[in-house]
Scaffold this active site. Structure first.
Site, PDB file in Angstrom:
ATOM      1  N   ASP A   1       0.861  -1.183   0.000  1.00  0.00           N
ATOM      2  CA  ASP A   1       0.000   0.000   0.000  1.00  0.00           C
ATOM      3  C   ASP A   1       0.900   1.237   0.000  1.00  0.00           C
ATOM      4  O   ASP A   1       1.793   1.367   0.848  1.00  0.00           O
ATOM      5  CB  ASP A   1      -0.902   0.009   1.232  1.00  0.00           C
ATOM      6  CG  ASP A   1      -1.912   1.141   1.185  1.00  0.00           C
ATOM      7  OD1 ASP A   1      -2.986   0.937   0.605  1.00  0.00           O
ATOM      8  OD2 ASP A   1      -1.613   2.225   1.734  1.00  0.00           O
TER       9      ASP A   1
ATOM     10  N   ASN B   1      -2.726  12.976  -4.286  1.00  0.00           N
ATOM     11  CA  ASN B   1      -3.961  13.379  -4.971  1.00  0.00           C
ATOM     12  C   ASN B   1      -4.422  14.762  -4.534  1.00  0.00           C
ATOM     13  O   ASN B   1      -4.873  15.574  -5.360  1.00  0.00           O
ATOM     14  CB  ASN B   1      -5.066  12.359  -4.695  1.00  0.00           C
ATOM     15  CG  ASN B   1      -4.915  11.102  -5.528  1.00  0.00           C
ATOM     16  OD1 ASN B   1      -4.388  11.136  -6.641  1.00  0.00           O
ATOM     17  ND2 ASN B   1      -5.367   9.981  -4.994  1.00  0.00           N
TER      18      ASN B   1
ATOM     19  N   HIS C   1      -5.504  14.445  -9.099  1.00  0.00           N
ATOM     20  CA  HIS C   1      -5.704  13.025  -9.387  1.00  0.00           C
ATOM     21  C   HIS C   1      -4.985  12.581 -10.663  1.00  0.00           C
ATOM     22  O   HIS C   1      -4.634  11.405 -10.806  1.00  0.00           O
ATOM     23  CB  HIS C   1      -7.204  12.727  -9.500  1.00  0.00           C
ATOM     24  CG  HIS C   1      -7.899  12.770  -8.171  1.00  0.00           C
ATOM     25  ND1 HIS C   1      -7.919  11.705  -7.304  1.00  0.00           N
ATOM     26  CD2 HIS C   1      -8.592  13.767  -7.548  1.00  0.00           C
ATOM     27  CE1 HIS C   1      -8.601  12.016  -6.218  1.00  0.00           C
ATOM     28  NE2 HIS C   1      -9.022  13.275  -6.340  1.00  0.00           N
TER      29      HIS C   1
ATOM     30  N   ASP D   1      -2.737   9.326 -10.829  1.00  0.00           N
ATOM     31  CA  ASP D   1      -2.846   8.238 -11.804  1.00  0.00           C
ATOM     32  C   ASP D   1      -1.499   7.932 -12.452  1.00  0.00           C
ATOM     33  O   ASP D   1      -1.161   6.762 -12.699  1.00  0.00           O
ATOM     34  CB  ASP D   1      -3.866   8.609 -12.885  1.00  0.00           C
ATOM     35  CG  ASP D   1      -5.298   8.577 -12.367  1.00  0.00           C
ATOM     36  OD1 ASP D   1      -5.523   8.043 -11.260  1.00  0.00           O
ATOM     37  OD2 ASP D   1      -6.193   9.104 -13.063  1.00  0.00           O
TER      38      ASP D   1
ATOM     39  N   GLU E   1      -4.702   2.378  -4.197  1.00  0.00           N
ATOM     40  CA  GLU E   1      -3.235   2.390  -4.190  1.00  0.00           C
ATOM     41  C   GLU E   1      -2.655   1.100  -3.612  1.00  0.00           C
ATOM     42  O   GLU E   1      -1.483   1.055  -3.236  1.00  0.00           O
ATOM     43  CB  GLU E   1      -2.712   3.597  -3.399  1.00  0.00           C
ATOM     44  CG  GLU E   1      -3.058   3.600  -1.922  1.00  0.00           C
ATOM     45  CD  GLU E   1      -4.368   4.286  -1.599  1.00  0.00           C
ATOM     46  OE1 GLU E   1      -4.504   4.777  -0.469  1.00  0.00           O
ATOM     47  OE2 GLU E   1      -5.249   4.349  -2.481  1.00  0.00           O
TER      48      GLU E   1
END
Length: 348
Positions: free
Chosen positions: A221, A229, A234, A238, A264
């Site tokens: 993670d 973000n 965002h 990405d 994530e």
């Protein structure tokens, strides 16, 4: 485990065998025919059969030594076979009748058209070819209309059988493509949760039956990904997720499966690892700082690892890996844990 990509590979392998068999048979047949023509001193169709021999031999070379895909050869085979057959028919303009061998040549050409060309091209080409051939045969002083009728029926049967085979092949390829898409994460291009679960279940069954040396499952993670973000947007988030796989691949074994679990979170499945191998492999991940392409930020991750024999089910393995992952989070992040307690233990 069913691998969608393997379905396409199997189709190509079957086509390859069929091409090799057909090309080998064609070489043998052309050599025999040319030998008979030399023995009888008949040279009318020698050029056409010589061209057919050269093309058949080239197909063998392209498939065996050059390793060309079969799709690359289809148009070449159809084109040369059509030219060769047409040149064989040219002397018939002066012959009193069309011999049975020419009927067979026409049927072979039709089979190639339907087998290697799209149906929208093969069907009208066959219709025009049959009308031309029938007109040629019927215009000879000696002709057999019943043989032409039989040729028409045989042509229809070949067309139907070949088109049916094409539709089945196209369906298999489409199904494999759709299944591959269903097993792929659209953002990162990595295998998705479903693909990872399929792999885990397959390996776990082998381990339970004593047929596999074992495997390691790692749940990863990204640390503080929400801040990326929130502060950079965002779109940058990405890009980070997309760049993660190439960065991680630099420290992973070639046979390791890296899949996006969701958000994530990522899952890493490393086959063929006992306790000692697992410790060595995961040591490279512990505390790793991933440097992504500029201008993306550097990222770290927390991870929890388990061995394939540590639970009786895949759900149990995932739960244990998840609890160890959150132990790593509670302990300060940027680390890989083999336990859920205060100290990090080795794989056992």
């Amino acid at each position: 485990m069913n691998d969608p990509a393997s379905a396409l590979i199997r189709v190509e392998r079957i086509r390859r065998r069929a091409y090799l068999t057909a090309a080998s048979g064609s070489v043998a047949a052309h050599l025999f025919i040319l030998g008979e023509q030399v023995r009888r001193q008949q040279w009318d169709s020698a050029a056409a059969y010589s061209l057919g021999l050269l093309v058949s031999a080239w197909v063998l070379v392209a498939l065996t030594w050059l390793r060309w895909p079969t799709a690359r050869l289809s148009l070449l085979i159809v084109g040369v076979a059509t030219v060769s057959t047409m040149s064989e028919f040219a002397p018939l303009l002066r012959a009193p009748e069309v011999q049975t061998g020419s009927y067979l040549s026409f049927l072979i050409m039709v089979a190639l058209w339907f087998g290697l060309l799209p149906l929208r091209i093969a069907a009208p080409a066959t219709l025009l070819g049959f009308l031309a051939f029938a007109g040629l045969a019927a215009s000879r002083p000696v002709h057999d209309l019943s043989l032409l009728a039989y040729l028409a029926c045989t042509t229809i049967v070949i067309g139907m059988a070949s088109s049916f085979g094409q539709q089945i092949t196209a369906f298999q390829q489409d199904a494999a493509t759709f299944e591959q898409a269903a097993l792929t994460d659209p953002l990162t291009g990595l295998p998705n949760r479903r693909a990872a679960l399929d792999r885990l279940r397959h390996l776990h069954r082998l381990v339970q039956r004593g047929e596999h040396a074992g495997f390691t499952l790692v749940m990863l993670d990204l640390d503080h990904f929400k801040q990326v973000n929130d502060t950079r947007g965002h779109a940058v988030g990405d890009e980070v997720l997309r760049a993660l796989a190439p960065a991680l691949r630099q420290v992973l074994r070639a046979d390791a499966l890296l899949a996006r679990w969701g958000g994530e979170e990522f899952v890493l499945v490393i086959p063929g690892t006992g306790a000692q191998e697992a410790q060595a492999v995961t040591a490279r991940l512990d505390g790793l700082l991933l440097t992504l392409p500029t201008p993306l930020p550097e990222v770290t991750f927390s991870a929890g690892a388990v061995l394939g024999h540590e639970a009786d089910s895949v759900a149990g393995l995932l739960d244990l890996a998840d609890r160890r992952l959150y132990a790593a989070k509670r302990a300060g992040r940027r680390q890989l844990r083999w336990d859920t307690f205060s100290g990090t233990t080795r794989a056992s």
